[in-house]
Design a protein around this motif. Sequence first.
Motif, PDB file in Angstrom:
ATOM      1  N   HIS A 233       0.684  -1.045   0.171  1.00 23.40           N
ATOM      2  CA  HIS A 233       0.129   0.064   0.070  1.00 23.40           C
ATOM      3  C   HIS A 233       0.958   1.327   0.084  1.00 23.40           C
ATOM      4  O   HIS A 233       1.691   1.328   0.782  1.00 23.40           O
ATOM      5  CB  HIS A 233      -1.001  -0.009   1.237  1.00 23.40           C
ATOM      6  CG  HIS A 233      -1.571  -1.180   1.128  1.00 23.40           C
ATOM      7  ND1 HIS A 233      -2.939  -1.283   1.108  1.00 23.40           N
ATOM      8  CD2 HIS A 233      -1.532  -2.554   1.826  1.00 23.40           C
ATOM      9  CE1 HIS A 233      -3.607  -2.306   1.286  1.00 23.40           C
ATOM     10  NE2 HIS A 233      -2.841  -3.217   1.651  1.00 23.40           N
ATOM     11  N   LEU A 234       0.727   1.775  -1.055  1.00 20.66           N
ATOM     12  CA  LEU A 234       1.572   3.314  -1.125  1.00 20.66           C
ATOM     13  C   LEU A 234       0.617   4.717  -0.564  1.00 20.66           C
ATOM     14  O   LEU A 234      -0.426   4.639  -1.592  1.00 20.66           O
ATOM     15  CB  LEU A 234       2.103   3.742  -2.561  1.00 20.66           C
ATOM     16  CG  LEU A 234       3.243   2.661  -2.750  1.00 20.66           C
ATOM     17  CD1 LEU A 234       3.922   2.796  -4.253  1.00 20.66           C
ATOM     18  CD2 LEU A 234       4.491   2.541  -1.930  1.00 20.66           C
ATOM     19  N   SER A 235       0.815   5.063   0.499  1.00 20.60           N
ATOM     20  CA  SER A 235      -0.254   6.024   0.949  1.00 20.60           C
ATOM     21  C   SER A 235       0.172   7.439   0.711  1.00 20.60           C
ATOM     22  O   SER A 235       1.465   7.780   0.816  1.00 20.60           O
ATOM     23  CB  SER A 235      -0.419   5.930   2.363  1.00 20.60           C
ATOM     24  OG  SER A 235      -1.045   4.513   2.721  1.00 20.60           O
ATOM     25  N   ARG A 236      -0.764   8.682   0.504  1.00 27.68           N
ATOM     26  CA  ARG A 236      -0.413   9.942   0.259  1.00 27.68           C
ATOM     27  C   ARG A 236      -0.162  10.513   1.827  1.00 27.68           C
ATOM     28  O   ARG A 236      -1.077  10.337   2.653  1.00 27.68           O
ATOM     29  CB  ARG A 236      -1.586  10.331  -0.386  1.00 27.68           C
ATOM     30  CG  ARG A 236      -1.376  11.877  -0.710  1.00 27.68           C
ATOM     31  CD  ARG A 236      -2.688  12.367  -1.583  1.00 27.68           C
ATOM     32  NE  ARG A 236      -2.375  13.730  -2.170  1.00 27.68           N
ATOM     33  CZ  ARG A 236      -3.174  14.648  -2.075  1.00 27.68           C
ATOM     34  NH1 ARG A 236      -4.574  14.297  -2.081  1.00 27.68           N
ATOM     35  NH2 ARG A 236      -3.104  16.068  -2.650  1.00 27.68           N
ATOM     36  N   PHE A 237       0.923  11.364   1.875  1.00 27.53           N
ATOM     37  CA  PHE A 237       1.017  12.016   3.019  1.00 27.53           C
ATOM     38  C   PHE A 237       0.298  13.239   3.021  1.00 27.53           C
ATOM     39  O   PHE A 237       0.070  13.973   1.976  1.00 27.53           O
ATOM     40  CB  PHE A 237       2.605  12.522   3.220  1.00 27.53           C
ATOM     41  CG  PHE A 237       2.979  13.411   4.150  1.00 27.53           C
ATOM     42  CD1 PHE A 237       3.091  13.338   5.440  1.00 27.53           C
ATOM     43  CD2 PHE A 237       2.875  14.921   3.642  1.00 27.53           C
ATOM     44  CE1 PHE A 237       3.507  14.361   6.306  1.00 27.53           C
ATOM     45  CE2 PHE A 237       3.146  15.944   4.571  1.00 27.53           C
ATOM     46  CZ  PHE A 237       3.326  15.595   5.743  1.00 27.53           C
TER      47      PHE A 237
END
Length: 273
Positions: A233-237
């Motif tokens: 999972h690549l999450s947005r900061f």
Amino acid sequence: MICELCFHHCALSDGQTGFCRARVCRDGKIVPLNYGKITSIALDPVEKKPLRRFRPGSKILSMGSFGCNLRCPFCQNHEISMSGEKELETAELSPEALADKALELRLYGNIGVAYTYNEPLVGYEYVRDCASLVHERGMVNVLVTNGTIEEAPWRTLVPLIDAVNIDLKGFTPEWYQRLGGNLEAVKSSISLAAERCHVEVTTLLVPGENDSAEEVTALAQWLASVDRDIPLHLSRFFPRYRMMDKLSTPVERVYRLADVAREYLSFVYTGNC
């Protein structure tokens, strides 16, 4: 007395609390201050953990306490993770009571218990005791963790865990050092867990810190060497806590880095986009 739960190996005198704010030396023993002390509890979709490939469509009773053994300046739950016993109101919930509550909520689609919100492993003994009772009741255990734990206690706990999401906060020792962590410890936790239970991994992409194509490539290549079917999972900061001055991750960058990771991994998801 040395706390041997994580790599910090805090040397504590009697009455002294460790780096995590949740473990203390009492009468020559290291004990958890947060045993059975709950700050947060909710019935959540399992996808919120996030887990995308474990019991999709289910709900899970999610609970948290206080304390953490990292110091991430972007922490979304800093009110509980960066606090100690005297700074918070808590509710007492024994392992038996938690397991019984999970069983009671089965009527509402609950599949078990998720240990989450703060860093659950700083309350290792409570997680272990609860997880055993949850299994006895025929339900599942989910752990959401930073993975910063020594090998011996991790090997003892993992057989009680059905699914885990581990934060891999980047892929350089320098970044982990800034967070008060240890990259190799987390890599070891991921590898060991992958042998015994369902594993998914989350990386929060912080602009200018861990969001280069080179770093995501190295991370994805290593994760694929463990198992290319581990979901990432690549999450947005978003600006949080002590990083309020930093801009959110551009959406297009999250998507671009997801494409980079997909060259090596079967399942890559984007979050908060």
